[in-house]
Motif scaffolding. Structure first.
Motif, PDB file in Angstrom:
ATOM      1  N   LEU A  87      10.310   8.255  13.514  1.00 56.57           N
ATOM      2  CA  LEU A  87       9.536   7.093  13.938  1.00 56.57           C
ATOM      3  C   LEU A  87      10.316   5.830  13.618  1.00 56.57           C
ATOM      4  CD1 LEU A  87       5.964   8.063  12.667  1.00 56.57           C
ATOM      5  CD2 LEU A  87       6.938   8.375  14.948  1.00 56.57           C
ATOM      6  N   ALA A  88      10.534   5.023  14.628  1.00 52.17           N
ATOM      7  CA  ALA A  88      11.221   3.747  14.444  1.00 52.17           C
ATOM      8  C   ALA A  88      10.269   2.567  14.538  1.00 52.17           C
ATOM      9  CB  ALA A  88      12.331   3.590  15.489  1.00 52.17           C
ATOM     10  N   HIS A  89       9.022   2.835  14.900  1.00 52.46           N
ATOM     11  CA  HIS A  89       8.032   1.757  15.023  1.00 52.46           C
ATOM     12  C   HIS A  89       6.675   2.301  14.637  1.00 52.46           C
ATOM     13  CE1 HIS A  89       5.743  -1.615  16.576  1.00 52.46           C
ATOM     14  NE2 HIS A  89       4.959  -0.730  17.183  1.00 52.46           N
ATOM     15  N   SER A  90       5.873   1.456  13.984  1.00 51.25           N
ATOM     16  CA  SER A  90       4.503   1.829  13.635  1.00 51.25           C
ATOM     17  C   SER A  90       3.663   0.571  13.540  1.00 51.25           C
ATOM     18  CB  SER A  90       4.468   2.588  12.299  1.00 51.25           C
ATOM     19  OG  SER A  90       3.136   2.856  11.918  1.00 51.25           O
ATOM     20  N   ASN A  91       2.414   0.687  13.973  1.00 54.43           N
ATOM     21  CA  ASN A  91       1.483  -0.430  13.831  1.00 54.43           C
ATOM     22  C   ASN A  91       0.801  -0.439  12.466  1.00 54.43           C
ATOM     23  OD1 ASN A  91       1.913  -1.440  16.459  1.00 54.43           O
ATOM     24  ND2 ASN A  91       0.438   0.018  17.312  1.00 54.43           N
ATOM     25  N   ASP A  92       0.952   0.663  11.726  1.00 54.61           N
ATOM     26  CA  ASP A  92       0.336   0.736  10.403  1.00 54.61           C
ATOM     27  C   ASP A  92       1.224   0.032   9.375  1.00 54.61           C
ATOM     28  OD1 ASP A  92      -1.847   2.321   8.709  1.00 54.61           O
ATOM     29  OD2 ASP A  92       0.068   2.402   7.634  1.00 54.61           O
ATOM     30  N   PRO A  93       0.677  -0.908   8.570  1.00 59.54           N
ATOM     31  CA  PRO A  93       1.510  -1.656   7.619  1.00 59.54           C
ATOM     32  C   PRO A  93       2.257  -0.767   6.641  1.00 59.54           C
ATOM     33  CG  PRO A  93      -0.650  -2.685   7.841  1.00 59.54           C
ATOM     34  CD  PRO A  93      -0.719  -1.373   8.568  1.00 59.54           C
ATOM     35  N   TYR A  94       1.638   0.321   6.162  1.00 58.93           N
ATOM     36  CA  TYR A  94       2.292   1.190   5.186  1.00 58.93           C
ATOM     37  C   TYR A  94       3.559   1.807   5.767  1.00 58.93           C
ATOM     38  CZ  TYR A  94       3.134   5.235   2.171  1.00 58.93           C
ATOM     39  OH  TYR A  94       3.728   6.172   1.351  1.00 58.93           O
ATOM     40  N   PHE A  95       3.465   2.412   6.946  1.00 60.95           N
ATOM     41  CA  PHE A  95       4.640   3.058   7.541  1.00 60.95           C
ATOM     42  C   PHE A  95       5.643   2.034   8.059  1.00 60.95           C
ATOM     43  CE2 PHE A  95       1.483   6.522   7.801  1.00 60.95           C
ATOM     44  CZ  PHE A  95       2.221   7.524   7.197  1.00 60.95           C
ATOM     45  N   ARG A  96       5.145   0.885   8.497  1.00 59.50           N
ATOM     46  CA  ARG A  96       6.063  -0.134   9.014  1.00 59.50           C
ATOM     47  C   ARG A  96       7.032  -0.603   7.936  1.00 59.50           C
ATOM     48  NH1 ARG A  96       2.586  -4.018  11.812  1.00 59.50           N
ATOM     49  NH2 ARG A  96       2.260  -4.994   9.777  1.00 59.50           N
ATOM     50  N   GLU A  97       6.574  -0.619   6.677  1.00 61.41           N
ATOM     51  CA  GLU A  97       7.437  -1.048   5.575  1.00 61.41           C
ATOM     52  C   GLU A  97       8.413   0.045   5.143  1.00 61.41           C
ATOM     53  OE1 GLU A  97       4.732  -2.138   2.543  1.00 61.41           O
ATOM     54  OE2 GLU A  97       3.953  -3.900   3.602  1.00 61.41           O
ATOM     55  N   ARG A  98       8.256   1.269   5.651  1.00 62.74           N
ATOM     56  CA  ARG A  98       9.059   2.391   5.177  1.00 62.74           C
ATOM     57  C   ARG A  98       9.824   3.096   6.295  1.00 62.74           C
ATOM     58  NH1 ARG A  98       4.786   1.279   2.303  1.00 62.74           N
ATOM     59  NH2 ARG A  98       4.804   1.561   0.035  1.00 62.74           N
ATOM     60  N   LEU A  99       9.915   2.516   7.439  1.00 63.97           N
ATOM     61  CA  LEU A  99      10.641   3.109   8.566  1.00 63.97           C
ATOM     62  C   LEU A  99      12.135   3.147   8.290  1.00 63.97           C
ATOM     63  CD1 LEU A  99       8.689   1.389  11.484  1.00 63.97           C
ATOM     64  CD2 LEU A  99       8.469   3.755  10.712  1.00 63.97           C
ATOM     65  N   PRO A 100      12.876   4.099   8.895  1.00 60.26           N
ATOM     66  CA  PRO A 100      12.387   5.174   9.765  1.00 60.26           C
ATOM     67  C   PRO A 100      11.713   6.286   8.957  1.00 60.26           C
ATOM     68  CG  PRO A 100      14.736   5.405   9.465  1.00 60.26           C
ATOM     69  CD  PRO A 100      14.346   4.127   8.769  1.00 60.26           C
ATOM     70  N   TRP A 101      10.771   6.981   9.610  1.00 60.31           N
ATOM     71  CA  TRP A 101       9.985   8.037   8.963  1.00 60.31           C
ATOM     72  C   TRP A 101      10.072   9.290   9.833  1.00 60.31           C
ATOM     73  CZ3 TRP A 101       7.600   7.316   4.238  1.00 60.31           C
ATOM     74  CH2 TRP A 101       6.770   8.331   3.782  1.00 60.31           C
ATOM     75  N   ARG A 102      10.434  10.404   9.207  1.00 60.80           N
ATOM     76  CA  ARG A 102      10.701  11.627   9.956  1.00 60.80           C
ATOM     77  C   ARG A 102       9.478  12.545   9.930  1.00 60.80           C
ATOM     78  NH1 ARG A 102      15.060  16.177   8.661  1.00 60.80           N
ATOM     79  NH2 ARG A 102      15.538  16.901  10.760  1.00 60.80           N
ATOM     80  N   VAL A 103       9.045  13.004  11.100  1.00 62.30           N
ATOM     81  CA  VAL A 103       7.905  13.923  11.206  1.00 62.30           C
ATOM     82  C   VAL A 103       8.287  15.071  12.121  1.00 62.30           C
ATOM     83  CG1 VAL A 103       6.171  12.130  10.791  1.00 62.30           C
ATOM     84  CG2 VAL A 103       6.913  12.618  13.120  1.00 62.30           C
ATOM     85  N   GLY A 104       7.509  16.162  12.057  1.00 59.19           N
ATOM     86  CA  GLY A 104       7.836  17.318  12.884  1.00 59.19           C
ATOM     87  C   GLY A 104       6.646  18.249  13.048  1.00 59.19           C
TER      88      GLY A 104
END
Length: 424
Positions: A87-104
């Motif tokens: 993930l290179a973009h998120s509307n959620d403040p928590y994930f937005r501060e910690r990008l990139p975030w890997r999911v599967g």
């Protein structure tokens, strides 16, 4: 591969401390079964009692036969990674501060496909190479909600330094820890274990520092260890220490214990009960009022932010042990307070780990027969619990047995303890 974690740089004192943002915490009540298992480091999914179908996500009725007889069962967690993305973009403040975030997406050997957070050392799936085998763990995120993590099957170098994994844990590495009772064998074992786990500094609380305690001088010679004056029975002492180091503590470990033995009918029962309650319950309350606000304020302060509060209680908090009736009652009161503290600190992203050991092998338990828990074994379990991000820990054979008996039927256990004279 995961890069080794670097020591945090000294923070500019003129810069504003970042405020903590929490991940989304909305979950249905049925999903709390997964949270309860994750709180003890277990990965559990619903299994249908009629057709044995393993369910995911949590639901009210079986997806195969519509039966409502679903029970939570622990799973092995191994599976195959089907797909992944960053993930290179998120509307959620928590994930937005910690990008990139890997999911599967992982297909478990047990059957269902699950969405997971991916450790950085998990290889991408698909051709031309073989499918990536992973192991899925259940953890609690900073908001206390259950999430699934996929890790490599085998341990990799610097695995625990992965940023995503550190978010789901309270690893002591590079953190500053306050151990409230540094004179006891338990406190000294905890301090050594924390230093070995990479803690940057360990403050050892010492009530009445003019009294020499065995082992304290040798432990204080370690460069990471600093004795400090702390008397949990004195509110002034607690607040004075909080004013000095409260803004620096990343993990607070409350381990002070008053144990003199004797049941409720003991001639000194009232005196012992007052001392036990003053230390176990009111001492914890004094600590919470003095240290908790600063701990919450630093929950997002860099890679070694404030992260955890640990309470070393007793398994006797679950069910009263008659030969130590007042001690058990004070631990039950402390447990209730610790649960309230957990609810308040969770809103700030701080984990509360409650530890329930059985009898610890020290001088006040010398008349009890084995098995007894060695202080170093308790310390190792606490460090492992911090790294695993759990909320409840039952170290030792006695604690494990009490937990199972208490869960099976608390009333039956109460009668067993009364009939057996309280012997575990």
């Amino acid at each position: 591969m995961t890069r080794p974690l670097q020591p945090p740089v000294r923070r500019d004192p003129l810069r504003r401390t970042p405020r903590m943002t929490l991940p989304p915490a909305q979950r249905g009540r049925v999903a709390l079964g997964m949270a309860a298992a994750a709180a003890e480091g277990r990965f559990a999914l619903q299994v249908c009692a009629d057709c044995a179908r393993v369910q995911y996500p949590p639901r009210e009725a079986c997806v195969a036969c519509s039966s409502s007889r679903l029970a939570w069962r622990e799973q092995g967690g191994e599976g195959v990674l089907l797909a992944n993305t960053r993930l290179a973009h998120s509307n959620d403040p928590y994930f937005r501060e910690r990008l990139p975030w890997r999911v599967g997406m992982v297909r478990l050997d047990a059957g269902p496909c699950v969405m997971v957070h991916l450790h950085g050392d998990v290889a991408d799936p698909g051709p031309p190479g073989p499918a990536s085998r992973v192991r899925v763990l259940a953890r609690l995120d900073r908001a206390g909600a259950p999430v699934l993590l996929a890790l490599p099957l085998e341990e990799t170098p610097h695995m625990h330094d992965d940023p995503m994994l550190r978010e789901m844990s309270s690893d002591p590495r590079y953190r500053k820890v306050l151990v409230t009772d540094g004179k006891s064998a338990t406190g000294q074992a905890l301090a050594r274990a924390l230093v070995e786990a990479g803690a940057e500094r360990v403050w050892l609380g010492c009530a009445e520092p003019w009294k020499r305690a065995p082992g304290l001088e040798a432990l204080s010679a370690l460069p990471q260890v600093t004795p400090v004056e702390l008397d949990l029975g004195d509110e002034g002492s607690v607040r004075e220490l909080a004013a000095r180091i409260g803004g620096k503590v990343d993990i607070l470990l409350s381990n002070a214990e008053y144990l003199r033995g004797g049941g409720i009918e003991s001639p000194r029962g009232t005196l012992n009960a007052r001392s036990e309650m003053d230390l176990h319950y009111f001492g914890l309350l004094r600590l919470a009022q003095a240290f908790a606000p600063a701990l919450r304020a630093r929950a997002a302060d860099g890679v070694a932010h404030a992260c955890a509060w640990v309470n070393v209680l007793s398994v006797y908090a679950l069910a009263n042990y008659p030969p130590q009736g007042t001690y058990s009652a004070s631990m039950a009161a402390a447990l209730s307070l610790a649960q309230g503290l957990r609810a308040q600190l969770r809103a700030g992203g701080i984990r509360v780990l409650n530890v329930f050991p059985g009898p610890i092998d020290h001088e006040w338990n010398q008349e009890l027969p084995p098995p007894k828990l060695a202080p170093r074994a308790l310390a190792a379990a606490v460090v492992a619990g911090l790294r695993d991000g759990v909320e409840d820990l039952y170290p030792g054979d006695v604690a494990q047995e009490w937990r199972e008996r208490w869960r099976a039927d608390p009333k039956v256990m109460e009668h067993e303890l009364a009939m057996q004279g309280g012997m575990p």
